[in-house]
Design an enzyme around this catalytic site. Sequence first.
Site, PDB file in Angstrom:
ATOM      1  N   ARG A  74       0.826  -1.214   0.000  1.00  0.00           N
ATOM      2  CA  ARG A  74       0.000   0.000   0.000  1.00  0.00           C
ATOM      3  C   ARG A  74       0.855   1.257   0.000  1.00  0.00           C
ATOM      4  NH1 ARG A  74      -3.589  -1.946   5.077  1.00  0.00           N
ATOM      5  NH2 ARG A  74      -1.504  -2.629   5.682  1.00  0.00           N
ATOM      6  N   TYR A 154     -14.787 -13.821  -9.268  1.00  0.00           N
ATOM      7  CA  TYR A 154     -15.806 -12.774  -9.107  1.00  0.00           C
ATOM      8  C   TYR A 154     -15.295 -11.388  -9.526  1.00  0.00           C
ATOM      9  CZ  TYR A 154     -13.860 -12.270  -4.323  1.00  0.00           C
ATOM     10  OH  TYR A 154     -13.028 -12.110  -3.242  1.00  0.00           O
TER      11      TYR A 154
HETATM   12  C1  HXC Z   1     -15.458  -6.582   8.980  1.00  0.00           C
HETATM   13  C2  HXC Z   1     -13.284  -6.017   9.376  1.00  0.00           C
HETATM   14  C3  HXC Z   1     -12.905  -7.387   9.406  1.00  0.00           C
HETATM   15  C4  HXC Z   1     -13.934  -8.359   9.231  1.00  0.00           C
HETATM   16  C5  HXC Z   1     -11.138  -6.194   9.749  1.00  0.00           C
HETATM   17  N1  HXC Z   1     -12.151  -5.326   9.574  1.00  0.00           N
HETATM   18  N2  HXC Z   1     -11.566  -7.461   9.643  1.00  0.00           N
HETATM   19  N3  HXC Z   1     -14.533  -5.612   9.167  1.00  0.00           N
HETATM   20  N4  HXC Z   1     -15.176  -7.900   9.005  1.00  0.00           N
HETATM   21  N5  HXC Z   1     -13.690  -9.665   9.273  1.00  0.00           N
HETATM   22  C6  HXC Z   1     -12.076  -3.859   9.647  1.00  0.00           C
HETATM   23  C7  HXC Z   1     -11.539  -3.412  10.993  1.00  0.00           C
HETATM   24  O1  HXC Z   1     -12.570  -3.343  11.950  1.00  0.00           O
HETATM   25  C8  HXC Z   1     -10.998  -2.016  10.645  1.00  0.00           C
HETATM   26  O2  HXC Z   1     -12.031  -1.064  10.544  1.00  0.00           O
HETATM   27  C9  HXC Z   1     -10.469  -2.201   9.231  1.00  0.00           C
HETATM   28  O3  HXC Z   1     -11.133  -3.351   8.694  1.00  0.00           O
HETATM   29  C10 HXC Z   1      -8.964  -2.434   9.243  1.00  0.00           C
HETATM   30  O4  HXC Z   1      -8.710  -3.584  10.027  1.00  0.00           O
HETATM   31  P1  HXC Z   1      -7.259  -3.973  10.567  1.00  0.00           P
HETATM   32  O5  HXC Z   1      -7.363  -5.252  11.316  1.00  0.00           O
HETATM   33  O6  HXC Z   1      -6.655  -2.790  11.272  1.00  0.00           O
HETATM   34  O7  HXC Z   1      -6.440  -4.149   9.206  1.00  0.00           O
HETATM   35  P2  HXC Z   1      -5.083  -4.917   8.933  1.00  0.00           P
HETATM   36  O8  HXC Z   1      -4.406  -5.277  10.244  1.00  0.00           O
HETATM   37  O9  HXC Z   1      -4.318  -4.119   7.946  1.00  0.00           O
HETATM   38  O10 HXC Z   1      -5.544  -6.321   8.297  1.00  0.00           O
HETATM   39  C11 HXC Z   1      -6.038  -6.407   6.992  1.00  0.00           C
HETATM   40  C12 HXC Z   1      -7.069  -7.511   6.847  1.00  0.00           C
HETATM   41  C13 HXC Z   1      -6.521  -8.873   7.317  1.00  0.00           C
HETATM   42  C14 HXC Z   1      -7.514  -7.525   5.367  1.00  0.00           C
HETATM   43  C15 HXC Z   1      -8.270  -7.149   7.713  1.00  0.00           C
HETATM   44  O11 HXC Z   1      -7.514  -9.891   7.195  1.00  0.00           O
HETATM   45  C16 HXC Z   1      -5.288  -9.297   6.550  1.00  0.00           C
HETATM   46  O12 HXC Z   1      -4.189  -8.885   6.915  1.00  0.00           O
HETATM   47  N6  HXC Z   1      -5.443 -10.114   5.506  1.00  0.00           N
HETATM   48  C17 HXC Z   1      -4.337 -10.539   4.613  1.00  0.00           C
HETATM   49  C18 HXC Z   1      -4.514 -11.932   4.109  1.00  0.00           C
HETATM   50  C19 HXC Z   1      -5.861 -12.260   3.523  1.00  0.00           C
HETATM   51  O13 HXC Z   1      -6.882 -11.559   3.757  1.00  0.00           O
HETATM   52  N7  HXC Z   1      -5.876 -13.353   2.777  1.00  0.00           N
HETATM   53  C20 HXC Z   1      -7.073 -13.834   2.121  1.00  0.00           C
HETATM   54  C21 HXC Z   1      -7.015 -13.574   0.663  1.00  0.00           C
HETATM   55  S1  HXC Z   1      -8.172 -14.654  -0.011  1.00  0.00           S
HETATM   56  P3  HXC Z   1     -12.382  -0.048  11.791  1.00  0.00           P
HETATM   57  O14 HXC Z   1     -13.485   0.808  11.258  1.00  0.00           O
HETATM   58  O15 HXC Z   1     -12.802  -0.941  12.922  1.00  0.00           O
HETATM   59  O16 HXC Z   1     -11.123   0.711  12.094  1.00  0.00           O
HETATM   60  C22 HXC Z   1      -8.910 -14.094  -1.354  1.00  0.00           C
HETATM   61  C23 HXC Z   1      -9.672 -15.208  -2.036  1.00  0.00           C
HETATM   62  C24 HXC Z   1     -10.781 -14.830  -2.924  1.00  0.00           C
HETATM   63  O17 HXC Z   1      -8.840 -12.951  -1.732  1.00  0.00           O
HETATM   64  C25 HXC Z   1     -11.617 -15.982  -3.451  1.00  0.00           C
HETATM   65  C26 HXC Z   1     -11.688 -17.244  -2.662  1.00  0.00           C
HETATM   66  C27 HXC Z   1     -12.518 -18.340  -3.230  1.00  0.00           C
HETATM   67  P1  NAP Z   2      -2.914 -15.710   1.785  1.00  0.00           P
HETATM   68  O1  NAP Z   2      -2.043 -16.877   2.073  1.00  0.00           O
HETATM   69  O2  NAP Z   2      -3.610 -15.034   2.916  1.00  0.00           O
HETATM   70  O3  NAP Z   2      -2.057 -14.657   0.958  1.00  0.00           O
HETATM   71  C1  NAP Z   2      -2.195 -13.276   1.034  1.00  0.00           C
HETATM   72  C2  NAP Z   2      -0.808 -12.675   1.174  1.00  0.00           C
HETATM   73  O4  NAP Z   2      -0.889 -11.255   1.013  1.00  0.00           O
HETATM   74  C3  NAP Z   2      -0.154 -12.944   2.511  1.00  0.00           C
HETATM   75  O5  NAP Z   2       1.096 -13.552   2.294  1.00  0.00           O
HETATM   76  C4  NAP Z   2       0.022 -11.564   3.142  1.00  0.00           C
HETATM   77  O6  NAP Z   2       1.266 -11.495   3.852  1.00  0.00           O
HETATM   78  C5  NAP Z   2       0.047 -10.680   1.884  1.00  0.00           C
HETATM   79  N1  NAP Z   2      -0.370  -9.303   2.192  1.00  0.00           N
HETATM   80  C6  NAP Z   2      -1.519  -8.881   2.755  1.00  0.00           C
HETATM   81  N2  NAP Z   2      -1.524  -7.553   2.895  1.00  0.00           N
HETATM   82  C7  NAP Z   2      -0.362  -7.107   2.372  1.00  0.00           C
HETATM   83  C8  NAP Z   2       0.215  -5.827   2.217  1.00  0.00           C
HETATM   84  N3  NAP Z   2      -0.413  -4.720   2.627  1.00  0.00           N
HETATM   85  N4  NAP Z   2       1.444  -5.729   1.636  1.00  0.00           N
HETATM   86  C9  NAP Z   2       2.096  -6.850   1.213  1.00  0.00           C
HETATM   87  N5  NAP Z   2       1.604  -8.089   1.350  1.00  0.00           N
HETATM   88  C10 NAP Z   2       0.388  -8.225   1.920  1.00  0.00           C
HETATM   89  O7  NAP Z   2      -4.080 -16.129   0.753  1.00  0.00           O
HETATM   90  P2  NAP Z   2      -4.059 -16.954  -0.613  1.00  0.00           P
HETATM   91  O8  NAP Z   2      -5.272 -17.789  -0.587  1.00  0.00           O
HETATM   92  O9  NAP Z   2      -2.733 -17.587  -0.835  1.00  0.00           O
HETATM   93  O10 NAP Z   2      -4.304 -15.795  -1.680  1.00  0.00           O
HETATM   94  C11 NAP Z   2      -3.298 -15.436  -2.634  1.00  0.00           C
HETATM   95  C12 NAP Z   2      -3.952 -14.715  -3.807  1.00  0.00           C
HETATM   96  O11 NAP Z   2      -4.840 -15.603  -4.470  1.00  0.00           O
HETATM   97  C13 NAP Z   2      -4.784 -13.498  -3.426  1.00  0.00           C
HETATM   98  O12 NAP Z   2      -4.647 -12.504  -4.409  1.00  0.00           O
HETATM   99  C14 NAP Z   2      -6.194 -14.031  -3.437  1.00  0.00           C
HETATM  100  O13 NAP Z   2      -7.151 -13.027  -3.648  1.00  0.00           O
HETATM  101  C15 NAP Z   2      -6.092 -14.981  -4.610  1.00  0.00           C
HETATM  102  N6  NAP Z   2      -7.147 -15.994  -4.630  1.00  0.00           N
HETATM  103  C16 NAP Z   2      -7.125 -17.009  -3.752  1.00  0.00           C
HETATM  104  C17 NAP Z   2      -8.096 -17.988  -3.822  1.00  0.00           C
HETATM  105  C18 NAP Z   2      -8.109 -19.155  -2.915  1.00  0.00           C
HETATM  106  O14 NAP Z   2      -9.028 -19.977  -2.996  1.00  0.00           O
HETATM  107  N7  NAP Z   2      -7.134 -19.329  -2.032  1.00  0.00           N
HETATM  108  C19 NAP Z   2      -9.108 -17.899  -4.792  1.00  0.00           C
HETATM  109  C20 NAP Z   2      -9.091 -16.823  -5.686  1.00  0.00           C
HETATM  110  C21 NAP Z   2      -8.088 -15.886  -5.593  1.00  0.00           C
HETATM  111  P3  NAP Z   2       1.509 -10.540   5.115  1.00  0.00           P
HETATM  112  O15 NAP Z   2       0.367 -10.760   6.056  1.00  0.00           O
HETATM  113  O16 NAP Z   2       2.865 -10.973   5.608  1.00  0.00           O
HETATM  114  O17 NAP Z   2       1.565  -9.133   4.581  1.00  0.00           O
END
Ligand code: HXC
Ligand code: NAP
Length: 287
Positions: A74, A154
């Site tokens: 970001r 999606y």
């Molecule tokens: C609603 C939520 C929430 C939740 C966080 N927030 N989690 N709101 N439901 N489950 C809100 C918080 O309340 C806060 O708002 C704001 O989001 C920021 O939250 P933080 O926890 O401070 O953010 P951060 O620590 O930067 O964490 C980011 C994150 C976290 C996205 C919330 O989950 C993360 O780090 N994810 C990275 C990995 C990830 O998500 N992997 C999955 C990718 S899978 P307020 O208003 O309270 O301040 C994918 C697959 C797609 O994309 C298809 C699959 C089939």
């Molecule tokens: P994952 O293991 O949670 O991977 C997400 C990665 O993003 C983590 O390694 C996390 O590492 C990194 N990340 C999150 N915020 C970041 C930031 N601000 N800067 C840099 N890195 C950041 O999930 P995954 O399932 O492997 O997903 C990988 C990709 O596949 C994603 O784009 C997801 O949307 C896509 N995808 C997954 C699925 C599925 O079924 N798994 C399906 C469709 C698409 P840190 O927390 O260390 O930053």
Amino acid sequence: MYNEPMLKEGALENKVIVITGGGTGLGRAMGKYCVQLGAKLVITSRKIDVLQETATALEKETGGKVVTVACDVRKYDEVERMLKHTLNEFGRVDALINNAAGNFVMPTERLSHRAFDVVVDIVLKGTYNCSLAFGKYWIENNLPGNILNIVTTYALTGSGYVAPSAAAKGGVLALTRSLAAEWGRKNIRCNAIAPGPFPTEGAWSRLFPEEVQQYVDPLKRIPLGRYGNHQELANLSAYLLSDFSAYINGEVVVIDGGEWLHGAGQFTNLENIPQSLWDQLEKMRGK
Ligand code: HXC
Ligand code: NAP
């Protein structure tokens, strides 16, 4: 299930590949296969300890070279530092996989604006930050480049309960096509992969927590009746990174066992009708 490595040995020899979110899940799987094919790998994300653990494991498993850089995608200054670190380490960079993502399931009206921001900033802003920094470098130095964006199915359709992610991934898809059209002339390709469900700890813990699992079974939506295997995705990504795909530019490849089309087809859910009813309907037709 066919989950053997696909490309021939050395298919990515000497290529330097950067994967955002490369320490976990699908990023890790794609990275491992890149190294097995001869690439030098940079994995980057926020958590350096996770990256280092993965790098050590991958080097042990493959005998290749894996470098780690902490970077929050970001933040543009951190992305520039990550690129510089890569160039200092290897003297070149050939490809970027924009794989980092953030996501969770929630009715949209329950989200705060900050929750919307956090997902869109990681997915869309993170992708354009990295693409811009790498693209500028390649163009200024008259070098070829390759960008591969990991979206979702999606991104094509939109989806309820993941609106921030859908909006951001849709934006990434538009960016993919825009850059392919604009930067193709500069020898920079840009493609996307849209995976269906591939089990990872990161996605499953956030999108299919136990409490939700009792109401939805993602397997039921997939015509092939199974989840994707990480090696299947790794095979596709390695192909799109390799010179074998040199004429593919601006494409999004869906790899989902037919899931999204199954959801889209108006009559496909007639599969829920029992055979006995079909027998009855056929008999009535015969009359
Ligand atoms: C609603 C939520 C929430 C939740 C966080 N927030 N989690 N709101 N439901 N489950 C809100 C918080 O309340 C806060 O708002 C704001 O989001 C920021 O939250 P933080 O926890 O401070 O953010 P951060 O620590 O930067 O964490 C980011 C994150 C976290 C996205 C919330 O989950 C993360 O780090 N994810 C990275 C990995 C990830 O998500 N992997 C999955 C990718 S899978 P307020 O208003 O309270 O301040 C994918 C697959 C797609 O994309 C298809 C699959 C089939
Ligand atoms: P994952 O293991 O949670 O991977 C997400 C990665 O993003 C983590 O390694 C996390 O590492 C990194 N990340 C999150 N915020 C970041 C930031 N601000 N800067 C840099 N890195 C950041 O999930 P995954 O399932 O492997 O997903 C990988 C990709 O596949 C994603 O784009 C997801 O949307 C896509 N995808 C997954 C699925 C599925 O079924 N798994 C399906 C469709 C698409 P840190 O927390 O260390 O930053």
